[in-house]
Design a protein around this motif. Sequence first.
Motif, PDB file in Angstrom:
ATOM      1  N   VAL A 114      12.029   4.067   9.900  1.00 55.51           N
ATOM      2  CA  VAL A 114      10.845   4.716   9.321  1.00 55.51           C
ATOM      3  C   VAL A 114      10.499   4.052   7.987  1.00 55.51           C
ATOM      4  N   PRO A 115       9.307   3.469   7.867  1.00 54.32           N
ATOM      5  CA  PRO A 115       8.934   2.804   6.613  1.00 54.32           C
ATOM      6  C   PRO A 115       8.718   3.828   5.499  1.00 54.32           C
ATOM      7  N   PRO A 116       8.966   3.452   4.251  1.00 56.22           N
ATOM      8  CA  PRO A 116       8.835   4.395   3.147  1.00 56.22           C
ATOM      9  C   PRO A 116       7.385   4.715   2.812  1.00 56.22           C
ATOM     10  N   GLN A 117       7.151   5.907   2.276  1.00 55.47           N
ATOM     11  CA  GLN A 117       5.811   6.296   1.846  1.00 55.47           C
ATOM     12  C   GLN A 117       5.318   5.409   0.714  1.00 55.47           C
ATOM     13  N   SER A 118       6.240   4.880  -0.077  1.00 53.28           N
ATOM     14  CA  SER A 118       5.879   4.107  -1.264  1.00 53.28           C
ATOM     15  C   SER A 118       5.346   2.717  -0.956  1.00 53.28           C
ATOM     16  N   MET A 123       0.827  -1.202   0.000  1.00 49.51           N
ATOM     17  CA  MET A 123       0.000   0.000   0.000  1.00 49.51           C
ATOM     18  C   MET A 123       0.868   1.262   0.000  1.00 49.51           C
ATOM     19  N   SER A 124       0.631   2.121  -0.982  1.00 51.37           N
ATOM     20  CA  SER A 124       1.406   3.364  -1.075  1.00 51.37           C
ATOM     21  C   SER A 124       0.621   4.573  -0.579  1.00 51.37           C
ATOM     22  N   ASP A 125      -0.691   4.462  -0.581  1.00 48.80           N
ATOM     23  CA  ASP A 125      -1.538   5.577  -0.155  1.00 48.80           C
ATOM     24  C   ASP A 125      -1.888   5.406   1.317  1.00 48.80           C
ATOM     25  N   TRP A 126      -0.940   5.785   2.187  1.00 49.55           N
ATOM     26  CA  TRP A 126      -1.185   5.616   3.615  1.00 49.55           C
ATOM     27  C   TRP A 126      -0.668   6.837   4.380  1.00 49.55           C
ATOM     28  N   VAL A 127      -1.258   7.050   5.556  1.00 52.19           N
ATOM     29  CA  VAL A 127      -0.917   8.222   6.364  1.00 52.19           C
ATOM     30  C   VAL A 127       0.368   7.937   7.132  1.00 52.19           C
ATOM     31  N   ARG A 128       1.440   8.644   6.765  1.00 57.50           N
ATOM     32  CA  ARG A 128       2.774   8.374   7.314  1.00 57.50           C
ATOM     33  C   ARG A 128       3.272   9.562   8.131  1.00 57.50           C
ATOM     34  N   LYS A 129       3.603   9.281   9.388  1.00 55.88           N
ATOM     35  CA  LYS A 129       4.193  10.292  10.253  1.00 55.88           C
ATOM     36  C   LYS A 129       5.586   9.798  10.632  1.00 55.88           C
ATOM     37  N   THR A 130       6.599  10.551  10.255  1.00 57.12           N
ATOM     38  CA  THR A 130       7.966  10.067  10.459  1.00 57.12           C
ATOM     39  C   THR A 130       8.353   9.954  11.925  1.00 57.12           C
ATOM     40  N   ASP A 131       7.662  10.690  12.794  1.00 53.00           N
ATOM     41  CA  ASP A 131       7.997  10.634  14.225  1.00 53.00           C
ATOM     42  C   ASP A 131       7.092   9.691  15.007  1.00 53.00           C
ATOM     43  N   ALA A 142       3.692   0.320   2.539  1.00 47.22           N
ATOM     44  CA  ALA A 142       3.365   0.246   3.971  1.00 47.22           C
ATOM     45  C   ALA A 142       3.634  -1.117   4.593  1.00 47.22           C
ATOM     46  N   ASN A 143       4.263  -2.042   3.859  1.00 44.00           N
ATOM     47  CA  ASN A 143       4.465  -3.389   4.412  1.00 44.00           C
ATOM     48  C   ASN A 143       5.173  -3.351   5.768  1.00 44.00           C
ATOM     49  N   TYR A 144       6.240  -2.576   5.849  1.00 44.86           N
ATOM     50  CA  TYR A 144       6.997  -2.540   7.104  1.00 44.86           C
ATOM     51  C   TYR A 144       6.375  -1.616   8.138  1.00 44.86           C
ATOM     52  N   ALA A 145       5.432  -0.803   7.715  1.00 41.27           N
ATOM     53  CA  ALA A 145       4.627  -0.060   8.683  1.00 41.27           C
ATOM     54  C   ALA A 145       3.679  -1.029   9.379  1.00 41.27           C
ATOM     55  N   TRP A 146       3.051  -1.918   8.598  1.00 44.98           N
ATOM     56  CA  TRP A 146       2.153  -2.920   9.198  1.00 44.98           C
ATOM     57  C   TRP A 146       2.919  -3.817  10.160  1.00 44.98           C
ATOM     58  N   LEU A 147       4.094  -4.297   9.747  1.00 48.24           N
ATOM     59  CA  LEU A 147       4.861  -5.200  10.608  1.00 48.24           C
ATOM     60  C   LEU A 147       5.236  -4.523  11.926  1.00 48.24           C
TER      61      LEU A 147
END
Length: 544
Positions: free
Chosen positions: A326-330, A310-318, A332-337
């Motif tokens: 910090v997972p990439p904006q492009s 998923m590339s369209d996700w709300v990303r806050k670097t902090d 979200a796999n590692y944001a989910w993990l």
Amino acid sequence: MPPRKRATAGQGELPGVSSTKEIQDILWKAADKLRGSMDAAQYKEFVLGLVFLKYVSDAFAERRAELAADPELAEIPEHRRGAFLEERDEYTKKDVFWVPQTARWDYIAENAASAEGGVGKLLDDAMDEVMKANKTLAGVLPKIFNRDNVDQSRLKQLVDLISDARFTGHGDRPAQDVLGEVYEYFLEKFARAEGKRAGEFYTPASVVRLIVEVLEPYEGRVYDPACGSGGMFVQSGKFVTKRRGRDHSHDIAVYGQEANERTWRLAKMNLAIHGMDPKGVGDRWGDTFADDKLADLKADFVMANPPFNMSDWVRKTDDPRWKFGVPPQSNANYAWLQHIVSKLGDRGSAGVVLSNGSMSSKQSGEGEIRAALVEADLVACMVALPGNLFRTTAIPACLWFLTKDKTPQGAKALEDRRSQVLFIDARAMGTMKDRTERVLEKEDLDTISDTYHAWRGTKSAREKQLSYKDVPGFCYSATLEEIAQHDHVLTPGRYVGAAEPEEDPDAEPTEERIARLAKELFAHLDESARLDAVVRQELGKLDG
């Protein structure tokens, strides 16, 4: 289809219909005729809403019949018996939803043809009354039946047919189980019909079962951050009931979040139908990254099938959840993990479906995040899945199993698997049901889950007397040092190696085979020499 006599309370199943499967097929074919110009997502909500209303009414009627048959009723003065049968507490204490008089299906069926405003208004009003009477269903049921794009005559026909479909009266099977199967069947049919769009609400049943069988959620908190229609929760409940009995069905508590409003409604209904607390998925839908509604939750088990890549996700670097990078904006796999890791309790475990790229990607810092997760000893097992399991996407998928504690865990007496990761290559498993869909059969699920349990040394493995060993081409237990040598790439194929060729059990021993072949070779050479001598002799005669 010949006309059917309408069933009344207590009559049982549709006349001439002998199984839940037949009821499912009949209802689906009838409902499909109603679709017309209705949007597919709205249509799904429409049909499942009707089925849910029928269920709560049947369950209410079933409980009412139990109360009417109770010998204690005879001790109540006759003029008060009717009031007793209408006492809300007598229903809610048995986890039966309260259904007001004009929302009961018998009332709807009797008035469908004559109701002022038509059957659509009658149903919208019934949905409204049920929601007002049951706080856990507030804002959940669809009020979309009295609209211009709904063919009211066909809706009336559907109401008549559903009136014949009794979810009670199936022997020892409660209405909850019968309707649960119907609801799951409809979800799968809608997933097939919607194709790629279905990924937001449906995970293939065999994949869900595999995650549950590996994690064994006997008790505790179960969380899904992208819960869809609630399939992970339902399968967890079935697991507990099957292994420990219905009395233990409340040994787990479910919590989830869903970003899509319509899908969130499906999840609430699905949980309610299966006797699970709908409050577990909150009182409103919401984006897990933008608004974590369960910020303080620590779960014993996390199960998830989040959107792939998923590339369209709300990303806050902090965001404090990004402890490993910090997972990439492009993507979200590692944001989910990392979100899932943040939700695990001290001994919590997780099973997550992700795209195969998550196992090896090095783009935008993903390789560093993966290495950090591995070195923190959070990765327990990686499973490469076969293709064609997901109708909703052609992207190959894998399973990540994470855990916070690889120690023996005291009395559990597990194998100490610190600094080790199990790799399973299941790409050759499964059965093609048609040209496009593969399903993991029970034998496949057992093989994978038994392998994991044998490796971990769980109680279920000991009961089956299972012991773990590496199997070339299928499974391998790697150390963190070995994984580091592979640059922290977690693709099972790198570790399990090639399968050993199968030997013919009827084949002769190797030494005897070599001796026989040598004897045959020498005999062949002797025969060749003899023939050569004969030829030379005959040629000599000709020369003479």
